[in-house]
Design a protein around this motif. Structure first.
Motif, PDB file in Angstrom:
ATOM      1  N   ASP A 197     -63.215  36.399  98.769  1.00 63.82           N
ATOM      2  CA  ASP A 197     -61.855  36.704  98.310  1.00 63.82           C
ATOM      3  C   ASP A 197     -60.970  35.462  98.420  1.00 63.82           C
ATOM      4  N   ARG A 201     -59.148  33.347  95.280  1.00 59.29           N
ATOM      5  CA  ARG A 201     -57.694  33.107  95.275  1.00 59.29           C
ATOM      6  C   ARG A 201     -57.380  31.613  95.153  1.00 59.29           C
ATOM      7  N   ASP A 206     -52.086  30.777  87.359  1.00 63.17           N
ATOM      8  CA  ASP A 206     -51.300  31.791  86.650  1.00 63.17           C
ATOM      9  C   ASP A 206     -50.386  31.193  85.584  1.00 63.17           C
ATOM     10  N   TYR A 213     -58.966  32.742  86.076  1.00 60.48           N
ATOM     11  CA  TYR A 213     -59.176  33.875  86.974  1.00 60.48           C
ATOM     12  C   TYR A 213     -60.252  33.516  87.996  1.00 60.48           C
ATOM     13  N   LYS A 253     -55.835  44.388  95.006  1.00 58.48           N
ATOM     14  CA  LYS A 253     -54.875  43.348  95.428  1.00 58.48           C
ATOM     15  C   LYS A 253     -55.099  42.066  94.613  1.00 58.48           C
ATOM     16  N   GLU A 254     -56.358  41.732  94.347  1.00 59.88           N
ATOM     17  CA  GLU A 254     -56.650  40.581  93.490  1.00 59.88           C
ATOM     18  C   GLU A 254     -56.069  40.800  92.094  1.00 59.88           C
ATOM     19  N   GLN A 255     -56.197  42.022  91.606  1.00 58.51           N
ATOM     20  CA  GLN A 255     -55.667  42.365  90.281  1.00 58.51           C
ATOM     21  C   GLN A 255     -54.143  42.238  90.271  1.00 58.51           C
ATOM     22  N   GLU A 256     -53.509  42.753  91.308  1.00 56.03           N
ATOM     23  CA  GLU A 256     -52.046  42.712  91.429  1.00 56.03           C
ATOM     24  C   GLU A 256     -51.534  41.277  91.485  1.00 56.03           C
ATOM     25  N   ASP A 257     -52.305  40.400  92.131  1.00 58.26           N
ATOM     26  CA  ASP A 257     -51.876  39.009  92.314  1.00 58.26           C
ATOM     27  C   ASP A 257     -52.336  38.089  91.181  1.00 58.26           C
ATOM     28  N   GLY A 258     -52.956  38.649  90.147  1.00 61.66           N
ATOM     29  CA  GLY A 258     -53.376  37.839  89.009  1.00 61.66           C
ATOM     30  C   GLY A 258     -54.626  37.015  89.255  1.00 61.66           C
ATOM     31  N   VAL A 259     -55.340  37.328  90.329  1.00 61.71           N
ATOM     32  CA  VAL A 259     -56.582  36.614  90.633  1.00 61.71           C
ATOM     33  C   VAL A 259     -57.683  37.054  89.672  1.00 61.71           C
TER      34      VAL A 259
END
Length: 449
Positions: A197, A201, A206, A213, A253-259
């Protein structure tokens, strides 16, 4: 007196005619019986080809697209000059459905059948159309440990009805160019999920129009849910799914943070995982080894130009779990209960599923069920595999393999509920806790039936 004599003569003539008719009928009946018996004897004999060889019929799909069929057949026929293997293509789309229909009908005479997946396997076992292989395995001295626990997971009431010959397992594909540009070290073959993870990140960018990604998850539920079974403590058919929570939370959380790309967008667009990786802006993607032959071929033909510098690493794992533990999807061979040539069919299955068969599969870039160093060297040595890349080569050596969908008579019903809950959680229409509660409730009810 003349009248009486005439009557007696007519009576005698009728009797003689009757006797002649009976004799003819008896002769015809004997002939018919003889022909019927001969037909039955002929039907029970092994099918012979024009060259006088015994023909084994093998059900497959996509003959024209599959590179390993003919090399396997050539090798077996060379060692069995009196045998001819005849492939019958049932098509790939509805293969298992067509096969089940064939085997439950009266006209099927397959000697060997390819089993595409576990739900299809269970359908055939439940219908009682497959021959148990245990006696053959015992008499041939087959070492089942070479399948790294897979055969234990496909036993039904302690009986084995298929033997794996292909084994696609999940690895981490990565784009080396993205790592090089970011000045970040490549993935290793011993990453915990926490390390994975953090790595994803560190690579995410972004900037509009230049997005990178760090990770990519295809829309299959297996791309997220099956992280949770790598410790060997849980399966996807147990009926209790709290163990999935940390993995859903990590990916969301990765999706939410644009990862990673948004699940709903991927679902709506229908973007294939191969297309996502080919765009050149995905650093890491968890996917099965079946993608290896695809990416090599697409790069070779010039279709892929933005991910030519790629590699693979072993799947991430939870703390305390042995590196190389991963998920498996097997393709197997089985003998129908009414197969005309069962002993010879077993010889073919034993050959294809053995180390010798594995080396033939590996030479075509296909991952076999039996994987050792010699076999993995053959795969990594194929044209297009990352060269001088010890991490990618070592990633082919697994430690423990867990089936994506274990054997269960209600696997298809369970699959439906898991897919529905996954979709709801990933689109945000249901919380992780509510999604897990739904799985527990619905699948618990299915298992209780």
């Amino acid at each position: 007196m003349k009248k009486r004599t005439l009557s007696l003569a007519l009576a005698c003539a009728m009797v003689m005619t009757s006797l002649a008719g009976c004799a003819g009928a008896a002769k015809d009946a004997t002939k018919a019986s003889s022909e019927s018996s001969a037909a039955e004897t002929k039907a029970s004999e092994p099918a012979k080809s024009a060259e006088g060889k015994t023909t084994l019929k093998w059900s497959v799909w996509d003959i024209s697209k599959t590179t390993y069929y003919q090399p396997l057949i050539d090798a077996f026929e060379k060692s069995h000059p009196d045998v001819k293997i005849e492939m019958v293509d049932l098509g790939s789309t509805d293969y298992q459905t067509v096969l089940a229909t064939e085997l439950t009908g009266s006209g099927s005479n397959f000697d060997v059948v390819t089993v595409k997946d576990v739900p299809g396997y269970m359908t055939l076992v439940n219908k009682g159309v497959l021959e148990p292989l245990d006696s053959y395995i015992q008499s041939s001295g087959v070492d089942l440990t070479q399948y790294k626990g897979l055969t234990d997971q496909i036993k039904v009431e302690d009986k084995l009805y298929e033997l794996p010959f292909r084994n696609d397992f999940w690895v981490m594909f990565y784009n080396k160019d993205i790592f090089d540009k970011a000045g970040v070290a490549y993935p290793t073959n011993d990453m915990t999920f926490e390390q994975y993870d953090a790595l994803a990140r560190s690579l995410a960018v972004d900037t509009p129009g230049q997005e990178v990604y760090g990770a990519h998850y295809h829309t299959w539920r297996s791309a997220v849910q099956l992280f949770g079974i790598l410790d060997g403590k849980n399966t996807i058919v147990d009926g209790k799914y709290e163990f999935l929570k940390p993995y859903y939370e990590m990916v969301l959380k990765e999706q939410e943070d644009g990862v990673t790309q948004d699940y709903a967008t991927l679902k709506t667009s229908g973007l294939h995982y191969s297309g996502a990786f080919a765009q050149g802006n995905v650093a890491m993607m968890n996917m099965g080894t079946w993608f290896i032959s695809t990416i090599m071929d697409k790069i070779r033909t010039g279709e892929y130009t933005d991910c030519t510098n790629w590699g693979i690493a072993k799947y991430p794992h939870a703390e305390g779990v042995e590196p190389g533990s991963t998920l498996a999807t097997i393709t197997s061979l089985a003998i129908p209960s009414n197969a005309p040539n069962k002993d010879l069919a077993w010889e073919f299955i034993n050959f294809v599923s053995s180390k010798d068969g594995a080396e033939i599969l590996a030479s075509t870039g296909t991952i076999p069920a039996v994987m050792n160093k010699a076999v993995s060297d053959l795969v990594s040595g194929t044209d297009g595999f990352p060269k001088d890349d010890k991490t990618s080569a070592d990633a082919l050596n697994t430690s423990k393999l867990y089936l994506e969908m274990p054997v269960n008579k209600k696997s298809s019903e369970i699959e439906t509920v898991l897919n529905e809950a996954h979709d709801a959680i990933m689109t945000g229409s249901m919380s992780v806790d509510d999604g897990i509660a739904q799985m527990n409730e619905k699948i618990g009810a299915i298992l209780a039936k």
